[in-house]
Motif scaffolding. Structure first.
Motif, PDB file in Angstrom:
ATOM      1  N   GLY A  98      20.764  51.852 100.893  1.00 30.18           N
ATOM      2  CA  GLY A  98      20.032  52.973 101.474  1.00 30.18           C
ATOM      3  C   GLY A  98      19.277  52.604 102.739  1.00 30.18           C
ATOM      4  O   GLY A  98      19.426  53.283 103.776  1.00 30.18           O
ATOM      5  N   PRO A  99      18.437  51.555 102.727  1.00 30.46           N
ATOM      6  CA  PRO A  99      17.746  51.163 103.958  1.00 30.46           C
ATOM      7  C   PRO A  99      18.685  50.807 105.113  1.00 30.46           C
ATOM      8  O   PRO A  99      18.397  51.127 106.268  1.00 30.46           O
ATOM      9  CB  PRO A  99      16.934  49.936 103.516  1.00 30.46           C
ATOM     10  CG  PRO A  99      16.689  50.154 102.067  1.00 30.46           C
ATOM     11  CD  PRO A  99      17.936  50.817 101.553  1.00 30.46           C
ATOM     12  N   THR A 100      19.822  50.174 104.801  1.00 23.75           N
ATOM     13  CA  THR A 100      20.773  49.840 105.862  1.00 23.75           C
ATOM     14  C   THR A 100      21.385  51.087 106.478  1.00 23.75           C
ATOM     15  O   THR A 100      21.492  51.204 107.716  1.00 23.75           O
ATOM     16  CB  THR A 100      21.886  48.926 105.320  1.00 23.75           C
ATOM     17  OG1 THR A 100      21.342  47.643 105.024  1.00 23.75           O
ATOM     18  CG2 THR A 100      23.000  48.742 106.344  1.00 23.75           C
ATOM     19  N   LEU A 101      21.801  52.042 105.646  1.00 22.85           N
ATOM     20  CA  LEU A 101      22.372  53.277 106.175  1.00 22.85           C
ATOM     21  C   LEU A 101      21.339  54.074 106.961  1.00 22.85           C
ATOM     22  O   LEU A 101      21.663  54.707 107.976  1.00 22.85           O
ATOM     23  CB  LEU A 101      22.942  54.118 105.035  1.00 22.85           C
ATOM     24  CG  LEU A 101      24.176  53.547 104.330  1.00 22.85           C
ATOM     25  CD1 LEU A 101      24.616  54.473 103.201  1.00 22.85           C
ATOM     26  CD2 LEU A 101      25.320  53.339 105.316  1.00 22.85           C
ATOM     27  N   LEU A 102      20.089  54.057 106.519  1.00 23.67           N
ATOM     28  CA  LEU A 102      19.022  54.743 107.252  1.00 23.67           C
ATOM     29  C   LEU A 102      18.827  54.110 108.625  1.00 23.67           C
ATOM     30  O   LEU A 102      18.738  54.822 109.638  1.00 23.67           O
ATOM     31  CB  LEU A 102      17.724  54.682 106.449  1.00 23.67           C
ATOM     32  CG  LEU A 102      16.485  55.281 107.110  1.00 23.67           C
ATOM     33  CD1 LEU A 102      16.665  56.769 107.354  1.00 23.67           C
ATOM     34  CD2 LEU A 102      15.235  55.011 106.255  1.00 23.67           C
ATOM     35  N   ALA A 270      12.214  42.157 109.069  1.00 22.96           N
ATOM     36  CA  ALA A 270      12.035  42.088 107.610  1.00 22.96           C
ATOM     37  C   ALA A 270      12.428  43.401 106.952  1.00 22.96           C
ATOM     38  O   ALA A 270      11.730  43.922 106.082  1.00 22.96           O
ATOM     39  CB  ALA A 270      10.586  41.725 107.261  1.00 22.96           C
ATOM     40  N   TRP A 271      13.569  43.935 107.388  1.00 26.06           N
ATOM     41  CA  TRP A 271      14.058  45.213 106.852  1.00 26.06           C
ATOM     42  C   TRP A 271      14.921  44.925 105.625  1.00 26.06           C
ATOM     43  O   TRP A 271      15.889  44.172 105.696  1.00 26.06           O
ATOM     44  CB  TRP A 271      14.872  45.929 107.924  1.00 26.06           C
ATOM     45  CG  TRP A 271      15.234  47.340 107.590  1.00 26.06           C
ATOM     46  CD1 TRP A 271      16.400  47.779 107.047  1.00 26.06           C
ATOM     47  CD2 TRP A 271      14.422  48.501 107.772  1.00 26.06           C
ATOM     48  NE1 TRP A 271      16.367  49.143 106.888  1.00 26.06           N
ATOM     49  CE2 TRP A 271      15.164  49.617 107.325  1.00 26.06           C
ATOM     50  CE3 TRP A 271      13.148  48.718 108.284  1.00 26.06           C
ATOM     51  CZ2 TRP A 271      14.669  50.917 107.365  1.00 26.06           C
ATOM     52  CZ3 TRP A 271      12.649  50.003 108.326  1.00 26.06           C
ATOM     53  CH2 TRP A 271      13.410  51.084 107.872  1.00 26.06           C
ATOM     54  N   PRO A 272      14.621  45.514 104.475  1.00 19.13           N
ATOM     55  CA  PRO A 272      15.317  45.153 103.226  1.00 19.13           C
ATOM     56  C   PRO A 272      16.680  45.828 103.089  1.00 19.13           C
ATOM     57  O   PRO A 272      16.885  46.677 102.219  1.00 19.13           O
ATOM     58  CB  PRO A 272      14.341  45.644 102.152  1.00 19.13           C
ATOM     59  CG  PRO A 272      13.675  46.830 102.773  1.00 19.13           C
ATOM     60  CD  PRO A 272      13.540  46.506 104.246  1.00 19.13           C
ATOM     61  N   GLY A 273      17.630  45.451 103.936  1.00 23.63           N
ATOM     62  CA  GLY A 273      18.951  46.060 103.910  1.00 23.63           C
ATOM     63  C   GLY A 273      20.039  45.062 103.569  1.00 23.63           C
ATOM     64  O   GLY A 273      19.771  43.911 103.181  1.00 23.63           O
ATOM     65  N   LEU A 274      21.277  45.498 103.739  1.00 24.56           N
ATOM     66  CA  LEU A 274      22.416  44.638 103.409  1.00 24.56           C
ATOM     67  C   LEU A 274      22.524  43.436 104.337  1.00 24.56           C
ATOM     68  O   LEU A 274      22.985  42.375 103.937  1.00 24.56           O
ATOM     69  CB  LEU A 274      23.712  45.458 103.483  1.00 24.56           C
ATOM     70  CG  LEU A 274      24.028  46.379 102.299  1.00 24.56           C
ATOM     71  CD1 LEU A 274      25.350  47.078 102.526  1.00 24.56           C
ATOM     72  CD2 LEU A 274      24.056  45.591 100.997  1.00 24.56           C
ATOM     73  N   GLY A 275      22.132  43.616 105.604  1.00 22.93           N
ATOM     74  CA  GLY A 275      22.202  42.504 106.548  1.00 22.93           C
ATOM     75  C   GLY A 275      21.315  41.350 106.117  1.00 22.93           C
ATOM     76  O   GLY A 275      21.742  40.187 106.094  1.00 22.93           O
ATOM     77  N   ARG A 276      20.084  41.667 105.781  1.00 16.50           N
ATOM     78  CA  ARG A 276      19.170  40.622 105.310  1.00 16.50           C
ATOM     79  C   ARG A 276      19.635  40.054 103.976  1.00 16.50           C
ATOM     80  O   ARG A 276      19.492  38.854 103.715  1.00 16.50           O
ATOM     81  CB  ARG A 276      17.764  41.209 105.185  1.00 16.50           C
ATOM     82  CG  ARG A 276      16.679  40.167 104.944  1.00 16.50           C
ATOM     83  CD  ARG A 276      15.321  40.819 104.905  1.00 16.50           C
ATOM     84  NE  ARG A 276      14.291  39.853 104.548  1.00 16.50           N
ATOM     85  CZ  ARG A 276      13.096  40.182 104.093  1.00 16.50           C
ATOM     86  NH1 ARG A 276      12.791  41.455 103.957  1.00 16.50           N
ATOM     87  NH2 ARG A 276      12.203  39.262 103.787  1.00 16.50           N
ATOM     88  N   LEU A 277      20.177  40.912 103.113  1.00 17.49           N
ATOM     89  CA  LEU A 277      20.692  40.436 101.828  1.00 17.49           C
ATOM     90  C   LEU A 277      21.843  39.455 102.037  1.00 17.49           C
ATOM     91  O   LEU A 277      21.969  38.465 101.306  1.00 17.49           O
ATOM     92  CB  LEU A 277      21.149  41.628 100.986  1.00 17.49           C
ATOM     93  CG  LEU A 277      21.666  41.308  99.582  1.00 17.49           C
ATOM     94  CD1 LEU A 277      20.562  40.707  98.724  1.00 17.49           C
ATOM     95  CD2 LEU A 277      22.220  42.562  98.920  1.00 17.49           C
ATOM     96  N   THR A 278      22.695  39.722 103.019  1.00 21.19           N
ATOM     97  CA  THR A 278      23.788  38.800 103.339  1.00 21.19           C
ATOM     98  C   THR A 278      23.253  37.447 103.763  1.00 21.19           C
ATOM     99  O   THR A 278      23.746  36.396 103.330  1.00 21.19           O
ATOM    100  CB  THR A 278      24.665  39.393 104.453  1.00 21.19           C
ATOM    101  OG1 THR A 278      25.134  40.684 104.072  1.00 21.19           O
ATOM    102  CG2 THR A 278      25.849  38.489 104.747  1.00 21.19           C
ATOM    103  N   TYR A 279      22.239  37.464 104.621  1.00 17.39           N
ATOM    104  CA  TYR A 279      21.620  36.218 105.081  1.00 17.39           C
ATOM    105  C   TYR A 279      21.039  35.432 103.912  1.00 17.39           C
ATOM    106  O   TYR A 279      21.225  34.206 103.806  1.00 17.39           O
ATOM    107  CB  TYR A 279      20.538  36.572 106.102  1.00 17.39           C
ATOM    108  CG  TYR A 279      19.742  35.393 106.617  1.00 17.39           C
ATOM    109  CD1 TYR A 279      20.320  34.458 107.475  1.00 17.39           C
ATOM    110  CD2 TYR A 279      18.414  35.225 106.245  1.00 17.39           C
ATOM    111  CE1 TYR A 279      19.573  33.380 107.938  1.00 17.39           C
ATOM    112  CE2 TYR A 279      17.673  34.149 106.709  1.00 17.39           C
ATOM    113  CZ  TYR A 279      18.255  33.230 107.557  1.00 17.39           C
ATOM    114  OH  TYR A 279      17.536  32.169 108.015  1.00 17.39           O
TER     115      TYR A 279
END
Length: 322
Positions: A98-102, A270-279
């Protein structure tokens, strides 16, 4: 059109399967033993415990067998279990999607609308002062590293002016609900969305400018002007729709790039999205989580490409006759 859409969906499914197989072998070709990582987190590394971990996660089986098990699971939307998050991967990705799509959706709208508007303005005023200013600013933004641009925006709007929060997704323990919660998130969204969107805005502006200049010399535009149509009508009814074709093509390709390429932006802010999750998954060597993220990203990219094909039929009616 329905038959054509069905064929595209079938091709999309085949591509997703092929990408899933490729990602499986790519992740498993990384050096190191996943069982050692899992065992190390449990505080035990003796051989008996390692063998039990390999058996529990299916790591003791041949790679082809592991691939077959993985493909059977993703058909039922079972992406496995994250040993690091201690949660099902489907839940972890759904929480971050959700945060990534937003973020990427907002950046996409900013870049597309801003790029088309500025590019059209520069194209109809080619060679004038406004065209020069837009072209120079587009080149500067395009040549600026995106992480540096994000840091500069934080220094200006957060540190110096104090208008916007520097990082995060929402105010911690704020207790906001409803519209107050969304307004609070919107404040945190401004800087990362601007940073991510400005780069693509510069690309679309330059592409739109070149397309407007090319279209302005076409016969149908000259005919419209010869019939006495004012410049505003010529721009909106005759030039803009045809000039949008290369922009739509580029935007459709880069829509998937926005989703998969937000790792730097999400890390900086520090945005809790898929990009940060990948990292985080790469650093933690959470292979199952990486596979799940790659699969979801490939599905999103395929969907964006399908939507681009359908939108192309709306923008260019000639394709409907093909």
């Amino acid at each position: 059109m329905l038959a054509s859409t069905g064929v595209r969906i079938a091709k999309m499914a085949a591509v997703i399967v092929a990408v899933a197989i490729f990602n499986f072998f790519l992740v498993h070709s990384a050096p190191g033993d996943p069982a050692l990582v899992i065992a190390g987190q449990s505080g035990a590394t003796d051989e008996a415990f390692l063998e039990r971990v390999r058996a529990d996660y299916g790591l003791d089986k041949p790679l082809v067998v592991q691939l077959g098990t993985y493909l059977k699971k993703i058909v039922t939307f079972d992406l496995g279990y994250s040993h690091r998050q201690q949660r099902p991967i489907t839940e972890v990705i759904a929480e971050r999607l959700g945060p990534t799509l937003l973020l990427t959706g907002t950046a996409f709208v900013i870049s597309l609308l801003g790029g088309v508007a500025l590019g059209a303005m520069a194209g109809v005023r080619a060679g004038k002062f406004s065209d020069t200013v837009i072209t120079i600013l587009s080149l500067i933004v395009y040549a600026t590293p995106v992480f540096w641009l994000g840091i500069m925006l934080v220094l200006l709007f957060s540190v110096q002016l104090g208008w916007l929060p520097p990082f995060g997704y929402q105010t911690v323990a704020s207790g906001f609900e409803g519209w107050a919660l969304w307004l609070d998130r919107a404040r945190y969204l401004v800087l990362p969305a601007m940073t991510l969107g400005l780069l693509y805005l510069a690309i679309y502006a330059r592409l739109m400018r070149a397309s407007i200049i090319e279209v302005s010399h076409q016969d149908y535009v000259k005919t419209a002007r010869a019939k006495g149509a004012n410049e505003s009508r010529v721009l909106w009814r005759h030039m803009l729709r045809n000039a949008l074709l290369p922009v739509v093509t580029m935007a459709g390709v880069q829509a998937g790039t926005l989703v998969g390429g937000s790792v730097v932006i999400e890390t900086v802010f520090a945005w809790p999205g898929l990009g940060r999750l990948t990292y985080e998954a790469v650093l933690q060597r959470d292979y199952q989580l990486l596979l799940g993220i790659f699969l979801v990203l490939s599905i999103l990219v395929s969907i964006f490409n399908l939507l681009t094909d359908l939108l192309y039929r709306v923008v260019d009616p000639r394709i409907r006759a093909v």
